[in-house]
Design a protein around this motif. Structure first.
Motif, PDB file in Angstrom:
ATOM      1  N   THR A   1      -7.200  -4.874  -6.473  1.00 52.67           N
ATOM      2  CA  THR A   1      -6.784  -3.608  -7.085  1.00 52.67           C
ATOM      3  C   THR A   1      -7.017  -3.651  -8.593  1.00 52.67           C
ATOM      4  O   THR A   1      -7.495  -2.676  -9.180  1.00 52.67           O
ATOM      5  N   SER A   2      -6.711  -4.792  -9.200  1.00 54.15           N
ATOM      6  CA  SER A   2      -6.904  -4.876 -10.649  1.00 54.15           C
ATOM      7  C   SER A   2      -8.389  -4.782 -10.996  1.00 54.15           C
ATOM      8  O   SER A   2      -8.754  -4.174 -11.989  1.00 54.15           O
ATOM      9  N   CYS A   3      -9.248  -5.354 -10.161  1.00 57.94           N
ATOM     10  CA  CYS A   3     -10.696  -5.246 -10.405  1.00 57.94           C
ATOM     11  C   CYS A   3     -11.165  -3.800 -10.249  1.00 57.94           C
ATOM     12  O   CYS A   3     -12.016  -3.328 -10.997  1.00 57.94           O
ATOM     13  N   LEU A   4     -10.601  -3.114  -9.263  1.00 60.51           N
ATOM     14  CA  LEU A   4     -11.010  -1.726  -9.034  1.00 60.51           C
ATOM     15  C   LEU A   4     -10.553  -0.838 -10.183  1.00 60.51           C
ATOM     16  O   LEU A   4     -11.282   0.046 -10.627  1.00 60.51           O
ATOM     17  N   ILE A   5      -9.334  -1.088 -10.669  1.00 58.94           N
ATOM     18  CA  ILE A   5      -8.799  -0.248 -11.742  1.00 58.94           C
ATOM     19  C   ILE A   5      -9.576  -0.455 -13.037  1.00 58.94           C
ATOM     20  O   ILE A   5      -9.871   0.491 -13.761  1.00 58.94           O
ATOM     21  N   ASP A   6      -9.941  -1.692 -13.317  1.00 56.24           N
ATOM     22  CA  ASP A   6     -10.602  -1.983 -14.598  1.00 56.24           C
ATOM     23  C   ASP A   6     -12.124  -2.012 -14.488  1.00 56.24           C
ATOM     24  O   ASP A   6     -12.815  -2.097 -15.486  1.00 56.24           O
TER      25      ASP A   6
ATOM     26  N   ARG B   1      -0.869   0.345 -14.540  1.00 57.18           N
ATOM     27  CA  ARG B   1      -2.306   0.302 -14.816  1.00 57.18           C
ATOM     28  C   ARG B   1      -2.670  -0.748 -15.872  1.00 57.18           C
ATOM     29  O   ARG B   1      -3.594  -1.538 -15.687  1.00 57.18           O
TER      30      ARG B   1
ATOM     31  N   GLY C   1     -11.809   1.521  -2.181  1.00 56.33           N
ATOM     32  CA  GLY C   1     -11.446   2.513  -3.197  1.00 56.33           C
ATOM     33  C   GLY C   1      -9.948   2.771  -3.158  1.00 56.33           C
ATOM     34  O   GLY C   1      -9.287   2.540  -2.137  1.00 56.33           O
ATOM     35  N   ALA C   2      -9.423   3.258  -4.264  1.00 53.48           N
ATOM     36  CA  ALA C   2      -7.982   3.532  -4.337  1.00 53.48           C
ATOM     37  C   ALA C   2      -7.593   4.619  -3.343  1.00 53.48           C
ATOM     38  O   ALA C   2      -6.505   4.577  -2.754  1.00 53.48           O
ATOM     39  N   THR C   3      -8.461   5.595  -3.143  1.00 56.07           N
ATOM     40  CA  THR C   3      -8.147   6.695  -2.228  1.00 56.07           C
ATOM     41  C   THR C   3      -7.907   6.156  -0.827  1.00 56.07           C
ATOM     42  O   THR C   3      -6.974   6.571  -0.145  1.00 56.07           O
TER      43      THR C   3
ATOM     44  N   HIS D   1      -7.245  -8.247 -14.450  1.00 56.48           N
ATOM     45  CA  HIS D   1      -8.697  -8.333 -14.255  1.00 56.48           C
ATOM     46  C   HIS D   1      -9.356  -9.109 -15.388  1.00 56.48           C
ATOM     47  O   HIS D   1     -10.226  -9.956 -15.170  1.00 56.48           O
TER      48      HIS D   1
ATOM     49  N   ILE E   1       0.834  -1.219   0.000  1.00 56.72           N
ATOM     50  CA  ILE E   1       0.000   0.000   0.000  1.00 56.72           C
ATOM     51  C   ILE E   1       0.866   1.266   0.000  1.00 56.72           C
ATOM     52  O   ILE E   1       0.523   2.256  -0.629  1.00 56.72           O
TER      53      ILE E   1
ATOM     54  N   LEU F   1      -7.334   2.808   0.037  1.00 65.35           N
ATOM     55  CA  LEU F   1      -6.307   1.756   0.119  1.00 65.35           C
ATOM     56  C   LEU F   1      -4.892   2.291  -0.045  1.00 65.35           C
ATOM     57  O   LEU F   1      -3.975   1.833   0.648  1.00 65.35           O
ATOM     58  N   TYR F   2      -4.723   3.241  -0.958  1.00 65.35           N
ATOM     59  CA  TYR F   2      -3.352   3.634  -1.295  1.00 65.35           C
ATOM     60  C   TYR F   2      -2.995   5.062  -0.875  1.00 65.35           C
ATOM     61  O   TYR F   2      -1.900   5.514  -1.184  1.00 65.35           O
TER      62      TYR F   2
ATOM     63  N   GLU G   1     -10.565   9.957  -6.730  1.00 61.81           N
ATOM     64  CA  GLU G   1     -10.655   8.499  -6.899  1.00 61.81           C
ATOM     65  C   GLU G   1     -10.405   8.124  -8.367  1.00 61.81           C
ATOM     66  O   GLU G   1      -9.649   7.200  -8.660  1.00 61.81           O
TER      67      GLU G   1
ATOM     68  N   LEU H   1      -6.672   8.642  -9.130  1.00 66.85           N
ATOM     69  CA  LEU H   1      -5.803   7.592  -8.576  1.00 66.85           C
ATOM     70  C   LEU H   1      -5.930   6.285  -9.366  1.00 66.85           C
ATOM     71  O   LEU H   1      -4.933   5.613  -9.620  1.00 66.85           O
ATOM     72  N   LEU H   2      -7.145   5.960  -9.770  1.00 68.14           N
ATOM     73  CA  LEU H   2      -7.333   4.716 -10.533  1.00 68.14           C
ATOM     74  C   LEU H   2      -6.764   4.838 -11.946  1.00 68.14           C
ATOM     75  O   LEU H   2      -6.115   3.921 -12.442  1.00 68.14           O
TER      76      LEU H   2
ATOM     77  N   PHE I   1      -2.531  -4.217 -14.512  1.00 67.34           N
ATOM     78  CA  PHE I   1      -3.665  -4.490 -13.618  1.00 67.34           C
ATOM     79  C   PHE I   1      -4.941  -4.756 -14.428  1.00 67.34           C
ATOM     80  O   PHE I   1      -5.726  -5.644 -14.088  1.00 67.34           O
ATOM     81  N   VAL I   2      -5.126  -3.958 -15.469  1.00 68.82           N
ATOM     82  CA  VAL I   2      -6.314  -4.136 -16.315  1.00 68.82           C
ATOM     83  C   VAL I   2      -6.287  -5.533 -16.941  1.00 68.82           C
ATOM     84  O   VAL I   2      -7.295  -6.242 -16.967  1.00 68.82           O
TER      85      VAL I   2
ATOM     86  N   ILE J   1      -3.808  -7.508  -4.633  1.00 65.92           N
ATOM     87  CA  ILE J   1      -3.461  -7.126  -6.013  1.00 65.92           C
ATOM     88  C   ILE J   1      -4.621  -7.426  -6.963  1.00 65.92           C
ATOM     89  O   ILE J   1      -4.959  -6.614  -7.830  1.00 65.92           O
ATOM     90  N   LEU J   2      -5.247  -8.565  -6.765  1.00 61.55           N
ATOM     91  CA  LEU J   2      -6.395  -8.926  -7.597  1.00 61.55           C
ATOM     92  C   LEU J   2      -7.545  -7.930  -7.403  1.00 61.55           C
ATOM     93  O   LEU J   2      -8.193  -7.509  -8.367  1.00 61.55           O
TER      94      LEU J   2
END
Lengths: 366, 461
Positions: free
Chosen positions: B445-450, A71, B5-7, A78, A17, B9-10, A61, A64-65, A74-75, B442-443
């Protein structure tokens, strides 16, 4: 939990984190994602207005994403989870045949009717010497194998066109000239290097003669990220984009309603923009005219078209001395740009656009 | 700000952990309080005022109650304190519901206030009320230190979606808590597993439910997928949030009460409510049901007490008639179970009583998640044959979401926990567990990003 395990757990968690948080701060922000073909959120404005309206928190938000380190990886992670672990298919209406993505639509009768009636109205304004043609570009999904995806009722689709289009428009069929492989893997469009037979069918239908395929030179650029790249449901590799040049594509003048000055038929520098397909005739343009220097024939073609028209039109250079492409998805007073007399007029639309016919909202002459 | 959310968590969480462990021990409550207010203000800057009013009111009232213990004025102060909290809750949560109801009954057109519901108001008003009531009852001493009390009220892990932590639960920890590696490690484990429940299971099921509600092709099969999917979705969403809250609390040295105990393995509605949202059930039991007389009264009064508690439980969940009906539905079931059904269920094979429980819970959540009462009955109608049996859209939904439904169904039983406890004893898990938890993070996070589907159901309460 014993102390040793607790310490390792805590250290790993904090490293993740804190590490990603610090990398986020250090790494420069990107303006856009080519693979997703969109602008990325930027650092939000911090002010009392944005804080009290709640805008700041939402934008932070998104920022950050969008700017998260690694990125794209990560995409992909998923997508891998959904595609391979959960076995999900057809999400967002996207399907895959091998590594080639396609969309599967169902028929929207009212939309097709709207589009066909609009074409009919335009045809009705044409003077007698003008020769009218139409041709329908099949969607990539029309050639896809059955995977249980929703099906488009093409019989009904063409029946609507038959019912709505006036009789003086001649259909030029091109479906037999195409196959699934003639489209990009990551995009809905066809590949220019594969559609010479299609262009030939259209030219023959209009009584024109194309330059031989051998007279074209293939030029390849990469990477091309199609519009399906980020929607496909499975991580895909970007691909190459090829454009075909000839002495006619080089020796012509391209002018447009939406830009000033003269452009080239191909704009390779636009590959890195939001839509790499903009390489062909600068992408979405309400009205664009190509005039060929030293054309062997003096003949004019007007194409009412969508984005597929941008890549096929260059094959008609040489067979026509002037080509005007009109996109009715943008506001365009096309009647002020063309003097209609004896031109060939081709309505060239993909099934996808006609099935969303209300997109052709600027068909009516006021 | 949401935990998933990313805000959070990170940015928020690492900063808060750093601040908390860097400042001297005596400033840790202040650090937590400041960060908690920041956490709340991030989403609702204006409504921080309500949180302050509620905290100050209960702090003052409780001090007054303690200094006037045994006198009538103490009771007046208690009533005053409850009125302040219920007044805030009533105005911000129920004013428009009341106006709408009056308008529809009397054909009036009184304009609605249009005031947005402050996040978490149902949770923190209940927490502060329980504090003052416990002070009045003499169960706890009034907290003289305003910072300590405000730390309790605003404590961000449990501020906006529970568990409903009572002051008595954390009284000692507010003034004297230790930070041990074991607590931090356990807290991280609980938090990450809760995050996984929320992001990897609840969000996917929520996506399916969302697609059903938007679909024009709602078949019998699709309606059942939706109903089962939503029952699992709300469980993983809410219990995942509770796990995250409990885990976060543990990281900072607090031990919050459990909120869920595998409710879907219950054999009756009575047992279900002992396992589902346990802190809310406990709150209503201790502050409404028992004060009304509980079951130590005439049968008529006993039934009335059950009715009142479940009417309030329904209303607590939302200012709409479907929530009221949902609460009363359980109220009636519990009455029936207490009168005769419970004994019958005990005699039946457990598989039948479990099917009974699952059926009533699944149907109840259709009512719970409906846009209105009519909408709920339309969906239930489709579940029981009021639509085409199946079509390509519903078969596609089945194909795409069957794995996650199965994972959810197994995950809702005690099996994963038992397996985790058994495997966790192996030495290799000293290293493997942190790696697996990192993989889950990590998984997620990847779901949140995408992904885009990431709402918390219980935020609207």
């Amino acid at each position: 939990m014993d102390k040793k395990r607790a310490i390792i757990t805590t250290v790993v968690f904090l490293l993740l984190i804190l590490g990603f948080g610090i990398f986020h701060l250090i790494l420069p922000d990107a303006e856009a994602s080519r693979s997703e073909r969109r602008e990325l959120a930027q650092s939000p404005e911090l002010s009392s207005d944005t804080i009290f309206s709640g805008k700041f928190s939402g934008e932070l938000e998104s920022y950050l994403l969008d700017q998260f380190p690694l990125r794209d990886e990560f995409v992909s992670g998923h997508k891998l989870l959904r595609y391979y672990v959960l076995g999900q298919r057809g999400l967002d209406n996207m399907w895959l045949q091998g590594d080639s993505a396609f969309e599967s639509d169902t028929l929207k009768e009212a939309e097709v009717q709207f589009a066909a009636q609009g074409i009919g109205k335009i045809a009705a304004t044409m003077p007698e010497g003008v020769k009218l043609y139409y041709s329908i570009i099949p969607d990539k999904g029309a050639f896809a194998e059955d995977q249980g995806q929703p099906k488009m009722d093409y019989d009904r689709f063409f029946a609507i066109l038959d019912e709505e289009l006036p009789e003086n428009i001649t259909e030029i069929p091109i479906w037999d000239t195409l196959s699934f492989e003639d489209y990009y893997r990551t995009d809905l469009h066809w590949k220019q290097e594969n559609i010479y037979p299609t262009a030939q069918a259209l030219a023959q239908g209009m009584g024109a003669q194309l330059q031989p395929f051998e007279s074209y030179k293939a030029n390849t650029i990469s990477p091309f990220y199609g519009s399906y790249f980020s929607r496909s449901g499975k991580p895909l590799k970007p691909e190459e984009l090829t454009f075909m040049t000839s002495r006619f594509t080089a020796g012509c003048k391209v002018t447009g309603k939406d830009f000033s000055g003269i452009r080239q038929v191909y704009m390779p520098q636009l590959l890195n923009g939001m839509d790499g397909y903009d390489v062909f005739l600068s992408g979405v343009q309400s009205l664009i005219t190509i005039e060929v220097n030293n054309a062997p024939v003096k003949r004019e073609l007007i194409i009412f078209r969508d984005s597929f028209g941008s890549s096929i039109a260059p094959y008609f250079l040489g067979a026509y001395s002037k080509i005007t492409l009109i996109d009715l998805r943008s506001p365009v007073d096309w009647w002020n740009y063309v003097q209609l007399s004896n031109q060939d007029v081709l309505f060239l639309y993909s099934t996808k656009i006609l099935n969303n016919g209300s997109a052709l909202q600027f068909m009516t002459k006021p | 700000m949401v935990f998933s959310g990313a805000t959070f968590l990170y940015a928020f969480l690492p900063l808060t952990l750093l601040l908390y462990f860097v400042v001297p021990k005596k400033l840790r409550n202040a650090a937590l309080m400041v960060m908690s207010f920041l956490f709340y203000a991030f989403g609702e800057p204006v409504y921080v005022v309500l949180l302050l009013i509620s905290s100050l009111s209960d702090w003052l009232h409780s001090l007054f109650i303690e200094s006037h213990r045994g006198k009538k004025s103490a009771k007046v102060a208690l009533i005053s304190s409850i009125m302040v909290n219920l007044g805030l809750l009533g105005f911000f949560k129920y004013a428009d519901f009341l106006i709408g109801t009056v308008n529809s009954i009397f054909g009036l057109a009184i304009p609605l206030t249009g005031i947005a519901l402050p996040i978490g108001i149902s949770f923190y008003t209940f927490q502060t009320m329980s504090y003052t009531i416990d002070v009045y009852r003499g169960n706890v001493k009034a907290q003289k230190n305003l910072v300590s009390l405000m730390t309790f009220v605003s404590l961000f892990p449990q501020l906006i979606a529970g568990p409903i932590v009572r002051y008595i639960d954390v009284e000692k920890e507010l003034t004297d808590r230790k930070s041990r590696w074991e607590d931090v490690g356990l807290g991280i484990r609980r938090f990450v597993l809760g995050l996984g429940k929320k992001v990897l299971i609840a969000n996917l099921l929520g996506e399916m439910c969302d697609a059903f509600q938007k679909s024009s092709e709602q078949t019998v099969l699709y309606a059942w997928l939706y109903a089962l999917g939503f029952a699992l979705h709300i469980y993983f969403d809410f219990s995942g949030y509770s796990d995250m809250a409990i885990g976060l609390g543990r990281m900072f040295g607090f031990r919050f009460p459990e909120n869920f105990d595998h409710p879907y393995i219950s054999k009756s509605a009575t047992e279900f409510w002992r396992r589902w949202h346990m802190t809310l059930g406990g709150w209503f039991r201790d502050y409404v049901y028992i004060p009304l007389g509980g079951n130590r009264c005439s049968k008529a009064k006993w039934l009335r007490n059950i009715f009142v508690v479940w009417l309030l439980t329904g209303l607590w969940h939302g200012a709409a008639w479907n929530f009221v009906l949902w609460g009363l539905f359980f109220g009636v079931l519990l009455m029936l179970e207490k009168l005769f059904l419970g004994k019958l269920l005990e005699k039946l094979p457990s598989v039948i009583s479990r099917i009974y429980l699952l059926l009533v819970v699944v149907l109840s959540f259709v009512l719970f998640n409906a846009a209105g009462v009519k909408d709920a009955f339309v969906t239930m109608g489709k579940m029981f044959g009021g639509a085409e049996l199946s079509n390509s859209a519903s078969l596609l939904a089945l194909r795409n979401y069957a794995p996650i439904l199965l994972i959810g169904a197994i995950g809702a039983t005690p099996l994963p926990k038992l397996l985790g406890e058994k495997l966790g004893k192996a030495k290799i898990f000293t290293v493997l567990e942190p790696v697996l938890l990192a993989a889950v993070l990590i998984l997620c996070t990847s779901c949140l990003i995408d992904g885009s589907f990431n709402p918390f159901i219980y935020f609207r309460f």
